[in-house]
Design an enzyme around this catalytic site. Structure first.
Site, short mmCIF file in Angstrom:
data_model
loop_
_atom_site.label_atom_id
_atom_site.label_comp_id
_atom_site.label_asym_id
_atom_site.label_seq_id
_atom_site.Cartn_x
_atom_site.Cartn_y
_atom_site.Cartn_z
N HIS A 37 0.70 -1.27 -0.01
CA HIS A 37 0.01 0.00 0.07
C HIS A 37 0.91 1.28 -0.02
CE1 HIS A 37 0.11 -0.08 4.47
NE2 HIS A 37 -0.11 1.44 4.46
N ASP A 75 1.11 -7.53 2.27
CA ASP A 75 1.06 -6.29 2.02
C ASP A 75 2.57 -5.91 1.78
OD1 ASP A 75 0.82 -3.56 1.64
OD2 ASP A 75 -0.42 -3.40 3.40
N SER A 103 3.90 2.33 8.27
CA SER A 103 3.67 1.41 7.32
C SER A 103 4.74 1.24 6.59
CB SER A 103 2.60 1.93 6.33
OG SER A 103 1.41 1.83 6.98
#
Lengths: 716, 716
Positions: free
Chosen positions: A81, A218, A650
């Site tokens: 992402h 991810d 992230s």
């Protein structure tokens, strides 16, 4: 047998007495965290050492995300992402890298990750004394805030010295009680190396987002390149891979429940020291309004892109981002109620006052809280006004109107004396804006832009005491059909339809811009006074509230000493924890690992549970290669642990007690959506993709064994 | 410490090697289940002993539900949802017992549970030989089925001997391979004693229905009365409480994970021995059609009762029942796909054929499966026809039209020779229908009735080859407005508006009924031939398929010996298990107990999570009285265990190894909705309300300490 049991008992008895794993610690604070007692198997200097290569040298900042080097040749691992917009920007409806994934079989096949830079931290300095002395004694909060902003900008600009591969961040810690200078080397040639298909990288989609149990792969590989002279140059085929001072090694021992984990990354923003009136205000005013705004924008975009694959692709990143924030905000509001956060904060404030040893400090604290309460009273109206008008400053009113406002605003701010100019419009900042200008066009799709501008204009026209009301009405007319006519005309005649056309306009004066007769620049000109007035009011409020917060943090630190960490502000932080599940609600336990089998059980064949056939086959054939966990007897996909992270983390590498890479952090759990405000030890978990799944997909689905070899992983 | 640990290890090591706890066993099969090895602390004869009082004597059959005696004076505990219709029937919009709950402080305050009977099992006999000899050798399946039905009816009627308090059930076991005769005493004076408010008894409502974790206080107290001479008389103030041969004692030792549990109750219907073509047919045809039917009926009722509290109350029980079945059917279809049940059954069939020792038997089995496959081919059309026409036979077309059809059908069936008469229309059966006639009016609300009839007629008129088509069209006209006119006229002029008016009509002949000129009787008369023709076709199919099933079960039993139990058929069964949670999906564990605190965490103030304020206060004050669990440190509300139950078991007493009452079974879990078809040891659980919550609510919320004393529970 009995000795084994005794060992377990010791762990059970001892573990709870260690303080909770809350904290996004500064690198200089790592030493005091008792990590050796918690099982760290390497010296602290292995993690951070200002003099010698350490793990911090393997950490990469991508701007909004974190990442890390995993090979000596600049190979980077981050979240899917995080690379989402790069994949989107290089995709077309016919060749959709976002949907299908991407693999470069050779270095030559690697393609530019458009808009991506990889920054590596070189040094950190405490410049508190310099900043405070340059700012001096200014009692007026607004004057103080402006001066502080100028000082910070000037130090930054001086230290960057105009070098394009230098990035200096002057960071305000503890609400203005400490200032640190972070110096980075900025690599501007970043390329896409391998991304799994969307059905792996975003498996579960917005339904599973923020949720545990999770089955999302991810991750994406990038590579940073530099000029042959070692500088961080722009993309050039002659560039060579960056050779990091340090890269991470892939862990090869199985990860198990209770294992120590730690993270080095760039958490974006937390608000853990905000006072009770602030909690109330955000819960009752700010967040509900923001939620409505998100919902309306999503609806507008959805109706405009529903039948267009091209539009859907252009807006994919925007929609993904809004959905993510929307879900988070809904959860935060719910948790603020459930946890009675306002009351908790009131209790903390009472406790602080009781703990302050100087009676004078107690008085200061009491007054300060009264002051904060007064500041928030009556905020609803000006905030609403600013939120609506700022649709033009952000992209809530569409890409082109917002660009036009940015261009026009640049010209206007440049006219102003420095004392009143918007501090975000330094020449260096304008330069960066222009540099990134083209990226905004990747998110442009005219029908969506129109729908967003239509909504924004309807809201603006509804504002009371709008100075430009008459002029605006004469531009856009009254009623829907004349508004539509204006929009059609504007999008048909504007000159801002490409980055190439827009870029030179940043050099023009107000008069030049007026002369262009562009409908969006005209709109910007017309709205400027209202927007600038609102901005100044907000600036004034911010200065006053920040002034109070600075005092509050000073008192809090004087009462707590070194045991507190500053709120996240996109600077490098360290957090540690253990692999651990949690009990989300009565009679329910979440275990800390998910498996490939669990992913297959969720598969429906429909987005977002459209697991690739090839992966379903691998799963049902139990073809796990070397990546099965000995206890789970399956490939682990994701795990939960107690590290304390937030957005910006992230893509962060998660490491084990030996400092080896065990996974990539990619989410927090729904139950702890409130974590930016409050750390709840019992339920707050970081969700990370297990490095074994990363390797498994890379090898078995992607067939990218060359990457495994590059990372030093033997393939059998 | 070590000994304790060793004990745990023994349990862990041994338990998995015992066979799974599947099975709804006949009382005569209990002996062979190895219960002592599993920890039963009482002799088997304590559970069931044909000669002496045993726990089976404490078990009560309420028709659709199970229950048990908990005091020497006829006090009965069952589920709240089992007493739901009794509460509804005694409620008005002003005095809503269903909503507010009900407590009789003295015996005099107890009110009749309208329509309720409590039957206590006296004897069980195997009458297989008698039945088979009386039926004789009939090779035609239809003739055989009719003869069998007549024989069973005749034995039942003879044994009941016309006594109103005798209830004899002749039960067909193993699809016609064994026949058992169950003789009951039927107490017809049952009264409401204590029911918690709906916000306890149905806490979580349809949202939580079938779900774990669960926080529903699903219990109600009734009391059975008898005439002073001991017979089961109708309600009479002079009646006295039943003195059961045996009643259950409330367990006073804490229940914990792993504890043995067992249940005696009346499971309604399972289909665990159905063949693969049947699974396919139900999955692809029957259930999807039934689901659509439920959804449409709910929509019709909802639109007709939306604005009427009176209508809502009248239809509450109906809606609750449809919702319950709807959720179940949806889950069953989903699970049939997920578990690939058709393929499992095919494998079972192949394994059976391989296991049969006689080559002739193998041939029989193969032919039989072909035969079943042929029977199901082309079933869609006749089934659809029967389903639509049967809306009139059930109450899918509204209460009054259905009553009219029942009356008219009775007259018509009586005209027929016994060989072709519907076996459900014996004189004894008609008598029972008339006796319970008045109960149907509690579910009557004209606007809902109209909406249901409107929908049914539209469906009927859409059937192909409808004999009565022209006549029906001339009665109801074409188009919506003439249909509405017919409905308005019919409901305005029908004579069936009360049980008193309807009852005598069951004695009239067809000609008399025709003479009444009642619109619903006219409708019944007009539709009769179509409905009767469809019924006979279904009867023929049933006879053929049952014939095949009988052979299949004979083969299955010959291959498996005594290790199989018959499908549930509303006769008394025994099932045992252990208190145990389960893992519903990847990384998720459900623990086996819920708590009062968990209920409070769910509370929203809105139905169905409108937990009573007084209970919220008790919870937050941790005012648990004597009912807290020492490990949970809270009042346990519900628990899961591995007993194997189905609908009809609702209200069943759950007992511990000492035969003490530990809870009431009230639901199965969502993950095992398919349990009527297939027992899945890993995920099938019975959800029971913990007796400690029953006592807690009775004492602390209901203040009914007199009931605790009556049950021999010391109140402190």
């Amino acid at each position: 047998m009995c000795r084994f049991v005794a060992l377990i008992l010791v762990v059970i008895l001892v573990a709870p007495f260690l303080p909770a794993e809350e904290g996004m610690w500064l690198l200089t604070q790592i030493d005091g965290l008792g990590l050796q007692e918690r099982g760290l198997a390497i010296p602290i200097q292995e993690i951070y050492d200002p003099q010698n290569p350490s793990l911090t040298d393997a950490v990469v900042w991508l701007g909004g995300c974190s990442a890390s080097f995993v090979s000596p040749e600049g190979l980077i691992l981050t979240n899917h992402h995080c690379a989402y917009s790069a994949l989107q920007r290089s995709s077309t409806v016919e060749r959709n890298l976002l949907h299908d994934g991407f693999v470069a079989r050779t270095r030559n096949e690697e393609i530019p990750a458009i808009g991506f830079t990889a920054s590596v931290l070189d040094t950190v300095e405490d410049i508190t004394a310099q900043v405070l002395s340059e700012v001096g004694d200014l009692t007026d909060p607004v004057a103080h805030a402006r001066k502080l902003a100028q000082v910070m900008t000037s130090i930054r600009d001086t230290r960057e010295g105009g070098r394009t591969d230098a990035l200096v961040v002057v960071a305000n810690m503890f609400e203005g009680n400490q200032f640190l200078l972070f110096q980075f080397t900025r690599y501007r040639d970043v390329r896409l190396v391998y991304a799994p298909p969307l059905s792996v990288g975003k498996y579960g989609g917005d339904i599973d987002n923020w949720m545990w149990p999770r089955h999302t792969g991810d991750f994406t590989y990038l590579r940073a390149y530099m000029a042959p002279d070692g500088s961080g140059a722009r993309y050039d085929p002659a560039n060579i891979p960056v050779r990091p001072r340090r890269h991470l090694r892939i862990a090869r021992t199985p990860l198990t429940e209770g294992d120590l984990t730690f993270i080095l990354g760039f958490p974006g923003r937390t608000t853990r020291y905000r006072c009770s009136p602030c909690v109330r205000h955000f819960r009752d005013n700010v967040y509900p309004a923001v939620i409505r705004d998100y919902e309306e924008r999503l609806a507008a975009i959805e109706s405009a892109t529903r039948t267009s694959p091209e539009g859907e692709l252009a807006l994919a990143s925007t929609v993904s981002g809004i959905n993510n924030s929307l879900k988070k905000h809904l959860g935060v509001v719910e948790s603020m109620h459930r946890l009675a956060l306002e009351e908790r904060r009131e209790a903390r404030e009472r406790a602080l006052i009781a703990r302050l040893s100087q009676p004078g400090d107690r008085e200061v604290a009491r007054k300060l809280l009264d002051n904060v309460r007064d500041l928030y009273a009556g905020r609803a109206e000006p905030e609403h006004r600013a939120r609506v008008l700022n649709l033009l400053r952000g992209s809530g009113a569409g890409v082109l109107p917002s660009l036009a406002f940015s261009i026009y605003n640049t010209a206007r701010q440049r006219e102003m004396p420095e004392e009143i100019r918007d501090p975000e419009f330094s020449e260096r900042a304008i330069e960066r804006t222009v540099e990134r200008l083209h990226l905004r066009y990747y998110g442009f799709f005219a029908p969506a832009d129109k729908a967003l501008l239509r909504r924004a204009l309807s809201k603006i026209i509804g504002l009371e005491q709008l100075q430009c009301r008459d002029a605006l009405l004469s531009l856009i007319g009254e009623g829907d059909s004349s508004l539509d006519a204006f929009l059609d005309h504007a999008y048909a005649t504007t000159q801002l339809t490409s980055a190439g056309a827009a870029r030179p306009l940043y050099r023009l004066s107000r008069r030049d811009l007026d002369g262009l007769d562009d409908p969006f620049l005209d709109l910007a000109s017309l709205l400027f006074d209202d927007i600038e007035t609102a901005r100044r009011k907000e600036e004034e409020f911010d200065a006053r509230i920040n002034n109070a917060r600075r005092t509050f943090l000073r008192l809090l630190r004087s009462a707590n000493g070194s045991s507190i960490y500053p709120d996240a502000n996109s600077t490098m932080r360290f957090t540690f924890g253990r692999v651990e599940g949690y009990d989300p609600r009565d009679a329910v336990t979440y275990r800390p690992f998910t498996t490939l089998r669990g992913a297959a059980e969720k598969a429906t064949g429909e987005v977002p549970f459209d697991m690739p056939e090839a992966l379903l086959d691998l799963s049902s054939a139990r073809n796990f290669g070397q990546w099965a966990d000995p206890v789970l007897k399956d490939v682990p996909i994701a795990f939960t642990h107690t590290c304390d992270i937030t957005g910006g983390n992230s893509g962060s590498a998660v490491m084990n007690a030996r400092g080896e890479l065990i996974g990539l952090a990619f989410d927090g759990n729904y139950e702890a959506l409130i974590s930016d405000w409050e750390y709840e030890a019992a339920i707050q978990r970081t969700i990370s993709v297990d490095i074994r799944y990363v390797m498994y997909i890379t090898e078995k689905l992607g067939g990218a064994t060359h990457l495994l070899r590059e990372m030093g992983v033997e393939t059998r």
